[in-house]
Design a protein around this motif. Sequence first.
Motif, PDB file in Angstrom:
ATOM      1  N   LEU A 239      48.769  24.877  26.071  1.00 37.07           N
ATOM      2  CA  LEU A 239      47.987  24.813  27.300  1.00 37.07           C
ATOM      3  C   LEU A 239      48.529  23.999  28.646  1.00 37.07           C
ATOM      4  N   ARG A 240      49.019  22.839  28.220  1.00 39.54           N
ATOM      5  CA  ARG A 240      49.760  22.188  29.196  1.00 39.54           C
ATOM      6  C   ARG A 240      51.009  22.869  29.734  1.00 39.54           C
ATOM      7  N   ALA A 241      51.864  23.513  28.723  1.00 34.38           N
ATOM      8  CA  ALA A 241      53.028  24.271  28.999  1.00 34.38           C
ATOM      9  C   ALA A 241      52.466  25.360  29.990  1.00 34.38           C
ATOM     10  N   MET A 242      51.510  26.058  29.841  1.00 38.56           N
ATOM     11  CA  MET A 242      51.027  27.144  30.622  1.00 38.56           C
ATOM     12  C   MET A 242      50.918  26.589  31.912  1.00 38.56           C
ATOM     13  N   ALA A 243      50.405  25.614  32.138  1.00 39.28           N
ATOM     14  CA  ALA A 243      49.791  25.098  33.499  1.00 39.28           C
ATOM     15  C   ALA A 243      51.111  24.669  34.275  1.00 39.28           C
ATOM     16  N   THR A 244      52.381  24.772  33.861  1.00 38.55           N
ATOM     17  CA  THR A 244      53.463  23.986  34.555  1.00 38.55           C
ATOM     18  C   THR A 244      53.912  25.490  35.409  1.00 38.55           C
ATOM     19  N   PRO A 245      54.819  25.210  36.569  1.00 37.49           N
ATOM     20  CA  PRO A 245      55.364  26.236  37.244  1.00 37.49           C
ATOM     21  C   PRO A 245      56.222  27.407  36.251  1.00 37.49           C
ATOM     22  N   GLY A 246      56.820  26.525  35.340  1.00 42.92           N
ATOM     23  CA  GLY A 246      57.715  27.532  34.245  1.00 42.92           C
ATOM     24  C   GLY A 246      56.635  28.318  33.236  1.00 42.92           C
ATOM     25  N   GLY A 247      55.461  27.420  32.954  1.00 39.37           N
ATOM     26  CA  GLY A 247      54.564  28.278  32.078  1.00 39.37           C
ATOM     27  C   GLY A 247      53.950  29.431  32.811  1.00 39.37           C
ATOM     28  N   MET A 248      53.743  29.291  34.183  1.00 38.36           N
ATOM     29  CA  MET A 248      53.165  30.319  34.705  1.00 38.36           C
ATOM     30  C   MET A 248      53.917  31.447  35.080  1.00 38.36           C
ATOM     31  N   ARG A 249      55.431  31.202  35.180  1.00 38.64           N
ATOM     32  CA  ARG A 249      56.458  32.165  35.135  1.00 38.64           C
ATOM     33  C   ARG A 249      56.381  33.129  33.810  1.00 38.64           C
ATOM     34  N   GLY A 250      56.296  32.134  32.600  1.00 40.89           N
ATOM     35  CA  GLY A 250      56.291  32.536  31.332  1.00 40.89           C
ATOM     36  C   GLY A 250      55.057  33.580  31.068  1.00 40.89           C
ATOM     37  N   VAL A 251      54.115  33.246  31.524  1.00 39.69           N
ATOM     38  CA  VAL A 251      52.876  34.041  31.260  1.00 39.69           C
ATOM     39  C   VAL A 251      53.093  35.468  32.201  1.00 39.69           C
ATOM     40  N   ALA A 252      53.545  35.292  33.303  1.00 44.19           N
ATOM     41  CA  ALA A 252      53.760  36.660  33.966  1.00 44.19           C
ATOM     42  C   ALA A 252      54.661  37.385  33.307  1.00 44.19           C
ATOM     43  N   MET A 253      55.887  36.719  32.779  1.00 42.17           N
ATOM     44  CA  MET A 253      56.995  37.515  31.932  1.00 42.17           C
ATOM     45  C   MET A 253      56.312  38.194  30.693  1.00 42.17           C
ATOM     46  N   GLU A 254      55.463  37.498  30.159  1.00 43.07           N
ATOM     47  CA  GLU A 254      54.807  38.101  28.955  1.00 43.07           C
ATOM     48  C   GLU A 254      53.925  39.108  29.354  1.00 43.07           C
ATOM     49  N   ALA A 255      53.246  39.109  30.400  1.00 45.44           N
ATOM     50  CA  ALA A 255      52.511  40.193  30.661  1.00 45.44           C
ATOM     51  C   ALA A 255      53.304  41.530  31.218  1.00 45.44           C
ATOM     52  N   ALA A 256      54.408  41.180  32.011  1.00 48.48           N
ATOM     53  CA  ALA A 256      55.241  42.086  32.369  1.00 48.48           C
ATOM     54  C   ALA A 256      56.001  42.702  31.149  1.00 48.48           C
ATOM     55  N   TRP A 257      56.523  42.057  30.459  1.00 46.90           N
ATOM     56  CA  TRP A 257      56.877  42.679  29.139  1.00 46.90           C
ATOM     57  C   TRP A 257      56.316  43.345  28.272  1.00 46.90           C
ATOM     58  N   LEU A 258      54.998  42.995  28.308  1.00 54.20           N
ATOM     59  CA  LEU A 258      53.978  43.935  27.347  1.00 54.20           C
ATOM     60  C   LEU A 258      53.485  45.138  27.823  1.00 54.20           C
ATOM     61  N   THR A 259      53.721  45.275  29.120  1.00 51.60           N
ATOM     62  CA  THR A 259      53.378  46.486  29.974  1.00 51.60           C
ATOM     63  C   THR A 259      54.769  47.567  29.514  1.00 51.60           C
TER      64      THR A 259
END
Length: 326
Positions: free
Chosen positions: A38-58
């Motif tokens: 959860l801390r990793a997700m809260a970082t700028p890199g983590g937020m980019r990672g969440v966005a990449m995960e969502a984009a790649w899922l699509t």
Amino acid sequence: MSDNGRSWITRLTDAVLDRAGWGVHTARDVAEEVKVALRAMATPGGMRGVAMEAAWLTAHAVLYPWGAITEQLRTDGHFRHYRTDGLPPRQRGLVVSAMDAAGTPIVLVHGIGDNRSAFAVLSGALRRRGFGVVHAINYSVLTALTGDVRRSAALLGAHIERICEQTGADQVHVVGHSLGGLIARYYVQRLHGDARVRTLVTLGTPHSGTLAAYVLPTPLTKQLRPGSDLLEELAEPCRPCRTRFVVVWSEMDQIIVPQRNARLEHSSLLVEEHQIRDSGHLSLPVDTRTLHVVVTAITRSDDSTGHPIAAGGEACRPPGVTDGHS
């Protein structure tokens, strides 16, 4: 995160692990792993990672029907991809200086419920860098319900034998995502596949199991639970293994729980480890740092000194090297 949030995570993890027969101390350790994610997700890199995960899922959902079509092995790849005039100097150098690495087939093995579309980005990137034979295999989507890691490993071995026969190669490199990495590991470690597999790269593979396997009670998912008979078999001492293992895992992996279970420690295996801080489970095969690790691992496969591989970027911690042969 608030104290209430932390206690909620701890209580939930305690309940799951107590049901699985694990101790409270282990439950608290897993809760700490969840907090790290959860801390990793809260970082700028983590937020980019969440966005990449969502984009790649699509994107993956769009590519999935194409990936269900079995890929035909192209045995002319050794020569068709050796033109260097269109490559930048660094990529051209691979073909010129690492001809053997560029000519060794690369076999890509997808994860549970997936198909070769998981490697749509990685396979293309490898071919553009001069690797001649890059072949992604498919196994049944019903594997999650009726599959067995041991049987799948034997089928993978037969497939690799056919690839070697058709290409004239003595060995292959294998990249396995999630379950695919575990199937390939069983083949290498227990079915004498180390004679054929020079390098095995695992991406987000549950080497020590995952608590997510408790969600679906099938014969296969039971093999993926921490402490299963299959995982205990793989953890047993074995003869020295000739395959080099390169393990990539992420602190933000939402499928491998706890995330550290994607690490691999074994007294008989040569393992290079790369920890990525901010990549989701599905997007590991499309992460540029993963591509760098794969390319570097394969081109250094003939170097037995065990040099660490730098994945590059601040989001990837320095690699650790575990040499079970020393």
